[in-house]
Design an enzyme around this catalytic site. Structure first.
Site, mmCIF file in Angstrom:
data_model
loop_
_atom_site.group_PDB
_atom_site.id
_atom_site.type_symbol
_atom_site.label_atom_id
_atom_site.label_comp_id
_atom_site.label_asym_id
_atom_site.label_seq_id
_atom_site.Cartn_x
_atom_site.Cartn_y
_atom_site.Cartn_z
ATOM 1 N N CYS A 168 11.683 -34.013 6.125
ATOM 2 C CA CYS A 168 12.571 -34.636 5.142
ATOM 3 C C CYS A 168 12.208 -36.097 4.907
ATOM 4 O O CYS A 168 12.599 -36.979 5.677
ATOM 5 C CB CYS A 168 14.011 -34.527 5.613
ATOM 6 S SG CYS A 168 15.155 -35.379 4.531
ATOM 7 N N CYS A 221 15.236 -38.399 4.432
ATOM 8 C CA CYS A 221 15.959 -38.772 5.666
ATOM 9 C C CYS A 221 15.158 -39.778 6.482
ATOM 10 O O CYS A 221 15.714 -40.724 7.028
ATOM 11 C CB CYS A 221 16.197 -37.566 6.564
ATOM 12 S SG CYS A 221 16.631 -36.067 5.728
ATOM 13 N N ASP A 222 13.866 -39.534 6.612
ATOM 14 C CA ASP A 222 13.083 -40.262 7.610
ATOM 15 C C ASP A 222 12.050 -41.225 7.036
ATOM 16 O O ASP A 222 11.432 -41.995 7.786
ATOM 17 C CB ASP A 222 12.347 -39.253 8.520
ATOM 18 C CG ASP A 222 13.336 -38.331 9.228
ATOM 19 O OD1 ASP A 222 14.450 -38.793 9.513
ATOM 20 O OD2 ASP A 222 12.994 -37.168 9.481
#
Ligand code: NDP
Length: 314
Positions: free
Chosen positions: A138, A141-142
């Site tokens: 992701c 997200c990261d």
């Protein structure tokens, strides 16, 4: 009493666009739905940036913001949203039984499955070992953790194209590994990738191993045409090779296809079990869009309502 078995007219399992749309319709039809969010409340759109193709948002909307709106709309009509996971079901009788992860048994006259799909992994040992140490599925997200560092993305679909484009705004160099000589991604997404200066597309390239002990340091890739093997220094490795349906807990009862997607009666959301309906990516191997998921969530709630009316429950 905490362990007393509850009985509901309608249980919805999953909280993506399908689940919340089913909830809006079921709640408005007086079915008092209970929606179990599952392990990822909001579903896959929670890990997406701009959603530009959902009708009604001419300027686009961020995935998490959109899912927040879906949830609020479902709650406005009285949906009981529970931040729990259903880990077991028993669809052998006329009353459908489900169990939460905490062991609570719940009975329902109708069930809407909208458990969606999850990211697939390459299956390398190094990928598992370095997950959350530089390996991620992701970018949204990261990605921020790899600001100003070089990264790689593997995949050739819209997700890989989207992740690469997103990371290119944060990272000096993005390597995109595509296993064939063409991408599966839509033309507009491909063009975006190919016209971004700091994305390098490596065609016919497969990942052999992700390198690094405590964190990702490089990736070893092989060109399948020339056989050339090379090591590319990176700090982040993003896997974007598609998804698999989250239908494991239903497999003893519900008919699935060879990949695990739920089979429904064409043109309906009906499964092989009376009173159990399927919607969203859990049953859609073709379109897999937020708007089609929402559409099938609506179908599932309408089918469930009709079923409950026929049974004299509502
Ligand atoms: P897809 O199934 O469309 O693509 C998966 C990609 O990963 C393919 O290019 C595939 O290669 C590659 N791949 C699969 N397994 C491996 C492997 N082991 N090693 C290397 N590469 C591999 O999945 P996506 O998640 O990209 O997209 C799913 C759906 O969601 C699509 O319908 C897409 O259009 C949609 N979507 C739409 C977005 C948008 O409109 N904004 C954003 C993201 C997704 P190959 O082609 O060789 O099979």
């Amino acid at each position: 009493m905490e362990n007393e078995i509850q009985h509901h007219k309608c249980i919805i399992i999953g909280s993506g666009p399908a689940g919340y749309t089913a909830a809006v319709y079921a709640a408005r039809a007086n079915m008092h739905p209970i929606l179990f969010t599952g392990p990822e409340p909001g579903g896959q759109l929670m890990i997406t940036t701009d959603v530009e193709n959902y009708p009604g948002y001419p300027d686009g909307i961020m995935g998490p913001a959109m899912m927040d709106e879906f949830r609020k709309q479902a709650e406005r009509f009285g949906t009981d949203v529970r931040y729990e996971m259903i880990s077991k079901v028993d669809f052998s009788g006329p009353v459908h039984k489900v169990w939460t992860e905490a062991g609570q048994e719940i009975h329902a006259d109708s069930v809407v499955i909208s458990t969606g799909a999850s990211a697939k992994w390459l299956g390398l040992d190094s990928e598992k070992r370095l997950t959350n140490k530089g390996v991620s599925a992701c970018a949204v997200c990261d990605g921020f953790f790899f600001k100003d560092m070089d990264v790689a993305v593997v995949g050739g679909g819209d997700t890989a194209a989207e992740e690469a484009s997103y990371l290119a705004k944060l990272c000096p160099q993005v390597h995109l590994f595509v296993r064939r000589d063409e991408m599966r991604a839509s033309k507009v997404m491909q063009d975006r990738v190919l016209n971004t200066e700091n994305i390098t597309v490596h065609w016919n390239t497969v990942t052999e191993e992700i390198l690094g002990e405590e964190e990702v340091e490089a990736v070893r890739v092989k060109n399948t045409i020339t056989g050339d093997v090379s090591e590319i220094p990176i700090k982040g490795f993003f896997v974007a090779i598609g998804h698999k349906p989250n239908t494991g807990i239903f497999k003893d009862w519900i008919t699935l296809d060879d990949v695990g997607y739920i089979k429904t009666v064409p043109g309906t959301s009906r499964t092989n079990i009376e009173g159990v309906f399927a919607s969203g990516d859990a049953q859609d191997r073709i379109y897999r869009q937020a708007v089609t998921a929402a559409g099938t969530g609506c179908m599932a709630a309408l089918d469930a309502e009709r079923y409950l009316v026929e049974k004299g429950v509502v």
